[in-house]
Design an enzyme around this catalytic site. Sequence first.
Site, PDB file in Angstrom:
ATOM      1  N   PRO A 158       0.788  -1.228   0.000  1.00 10.82           N
ATOM      2  CA  PRO A 158       0.000   0.000   0.000  1.00 10.82           C
ATOM      3  C   PRO A 158       0.823   1.283   0.000  1.00 10.82           C
ATOM      4  O   PRO A 158       1.859   1.370   0.646  1.00 10.82           O
ATOM      5  CB  PRO A 158      -0.835  -0.104   1.284  1.00 10.82           C
ATOM      6  N   ASN A 159       0.316   2.221  -0.773  1.00 16.59           N
ATOM      7  CA  ASN A 159       0.840   3.578  -0.899  1.00 16.59           C
ATOM      8  C   ASN A 159       2.157   3.677  -1.660  1.00 16.59           C
ATOM      9  O   ASN A 159       2.637   4.776  -1.918  1.00 16.59           O
ATOM     10  CB  ASN A 159       0.954   4.260   0.470  1.00 16.59           C
ATOM     11  N   ARG A 184       4.845  11.186  -2.781  1.00 13.52           N
ATOM     12  CA  ARG A 184       4.548  11.315  -1.353  1.00 13.52           C
ATOM     13  C   ARG A 184       5.824  11.444  -0.525  1.00 13.52           C
ATOM     14  O   ARG A 184       6.833  10.816  -0.827  1.00 13.52           O
ATOM     15  CB  ARG A 184       3.733  10.112  -0.859  1.00 13.52           C
ATOM     16  N   TYR A 206      10.918   9.103   1.157  1.00 14.88           N
ATOM     17  CA  TYR A 206      10.904   8.098   0.098  1.00 14.88           C
ATOM     18  C   TYR A 206      11.604   8.523  -1.192  1.00 14.88           C
ATOM     19  O   TYR A 206      11.693   7.732  -2.126  1.00 14.88           O
ATOM     20  CB  TYR A 206       9.459   7.703  -0.221  1.00 14.88           C
ATOM     21  N   ASN A 211       8.028  -5.403  -0.412  1.00  9.57           N
ATOM     22  CA  ASN A 211       7.865  -4.258   0.482  1.00  9.57           C
ATOM     23  C   ASN A 211       6.381  -4.208   0.814  1.00  9.57           C
ATOM     24  O   ASN A 211       5.569  -3.749   0.012  1.00  9.57           O
ATOM     25  CB  ASN A 211       8.325  -2.966  -0.201  1.00  9.57           C
ATOM     26  N   ALA A 214       2.823  -0.588   5.137  1.00 13.02           N
ATOM     27  CA  ALA A 214       2.258  -0.635   6.493  1.00 13.02           C
ATOM     28  C   ALA A 214       1.713  -2.012   6.853  1.00 13.02           C
ATOM     29  O   ALA A 214       1.644  -2.359   8.040  1.00 13.02           O
ATOM     30  CB  ALA A 214       1.172   0.425   6.638  1.00 13.02           C
ATOM     31  N   HIS A 274       3.506  -4.441   9.390  1.00  9.28           N
ATOM     32  CA  HIS A 274       3.399  -4.343  10.838  1.00  9.28           C
ATOM     33  C   HIS A 274       2.057  -4.816  11.379  1.00  9.28           C
ATOM     34  O   HIS A 274       1.871  -4.852  12.598  1.00  9.28           O
ATOM     35  CB  HIS A 274       3.637  -2.885  11.260  1.00  9.28           C
ATOM     36  N   ASP A 309       1.047 -15.331   6.987  1.00  7.07           N
ATOM     37  CA  ASP A 309       0.618 -16.707   6.713  1.00  7.07           C
ATOM     38  C   ASP A 309       0.843 -17.072   5.252  1.00  7.07           C
ATOM     39  O   ASP A 309       1.241 -18.204   4.943  1.00  7.07           O
ATOM     40  CB  ASP A 309      -0.854 -16.896   7.067  1.00  7.07           C
ATOM     41  N   GLU A 365      12.192  -9.323   2.644  1.00  6.99           N
ATOM     42  CA  GLU A 365      11.430  -8.134   3.026  1.00  6.99           C
ATOM     43  C   GLU A 365      12.325  -6.916   2.851  1.00  6.99           C
ATOM     44  O   GLU A 365      13.466  -6.912   3.324  1.00  6.99           O
ATOM     45  CB  GLU A 365      10.993  -8.256   4.480  1.00  6.99           C
ATOM     46  N   HIS A 407      12.477  -2.421   2.827  1.00  6.41           N
ATOM     47  CA  HIS A 407      11.862  -1.131   3.146  1.00  6.41           C
ATOM     48  C   HIS A 407      12.791  -0.035   2.664  1.00  6.41           C
ATOM     49  O   HIS A 407      14.012  -0.133   2.805  1.00  6.41           O
ATOM     50  CB  HIS A 407      11.608  -0.990   4.653  1.00  6.41           C
ATOM     51  N   ILE A 408      12.209   0.998   2.129  1.00  6.91           N
ATOM     52  CA  ILE A 408      12.971   2.136   1.625  1.00  6.91           C
ATOM     53  C   ILE A 408      13.531   2.948   2.789  1.00  6.91           C
ATOM     54  O   ILE A 408      14.706   3.293   2.815  1.00  6.91           O
ATOM     55  CB  ILE A 408      12.076   3.003   0.714  1.00  6.91           C
ATOM     56  N   SER A 409      12.696   3.226   3.757  1.00  5.87           N
ATOM     57  CA  SER A 409      13.130   4.005   4.925  1.00  5.87           C
ATOM     58  C   SER A 409      13.670   3.061   5.997  1.00  5.87           C
ATOM     59  O   SER A 409      13.433   1.850   5.959  1.00  5.87           O
ATOM     60  CB  SER A 409      11.959   4.803   5.497  1.00  5.87           C
ATOM     61  N   ARG A 428      11.779   5.324  12.793  1.00  9.49           N
ATOM     62  CA  ARG A 428      10.452   5.928  12.631  1.00  9.49           C
ATOM     63  C   ARG A 428       9.560   5.565  13.814  1.00  9.49           C
ATOM     64  O   ARG A 428      10.048   5.182  14.868  1.00  9.49           O
ATOM     65  CB  ARG A 428       9.865   5.474  11.294  1.00  9.49           C
ATOM     66  N   ARG A 472       6.320   0.693  13.874  1.00  9.78           N
ATOM     67  CA  ARG A 472       6.993   0.167  12.677  1.00  9.78           C
ATOM     68  C   ARG A 472       8.187  -0.725  13.025  1.00  9.78           C
ATOM     69  O   ARG A 472       8.795  -1.330  12.143  1.00  9.78           O
ATOM     70  CB  ARG A 472       7.464   1.316  11.784  1.00  9.78           C
TER      71      ARG A 472
END
Length: 150
Positions: free
Chosen positions: A9-10, A17, A22, A71, A74, A77, A84, A95, A97-99, A104, A108
């Site tokens: 998402p996002n 954004r 990001y 990625n 949200a 978390h 599953d 997995e 993540h950019i940040s 943060r 998170r």
Amino acid sequence: MKILILNGPNLNLLGIREKSVYGSESFESYFEELKEAFPAMELSYFQSNTEGVLIDKLHEVGFSYKGIVFNGGAYTHTSVALSDAIKAIETPVIEVHISNVYARDAFRHKSMLAPFCKGVITGFGMESYRLALQYFERMKPKQIGFGSKK
């Protein structure tokens, strides 16, 4: 070697954004760079803001691809359903993540996905994806763990 890059998402808003977090590049343009950098890999990309659609995509490729770079945004978390799905498939998942999620919000700091992933890469901007692909590129199939999560 077929590898899926899966964004949650996002992440369709990358380049638009929160540029301070990001960056200003869209994922689509970065994906073109990745395809050029890894010509021996058959890279595909998929993004959805919908949890069930992400689960369906994991199920679709999770027994035939050699790797998934995921990625979860949200959902990382919060989603027992995504954890599953990762646990249920054979294809190893990294997995990303950019940040730096540990710099943060406290919520998170916990990943529901990490226990079922081959590894986690966080905080290197878009380069987090490249680092994950480098892992798959350098590992022989037995080392990647295809058919076995550990």
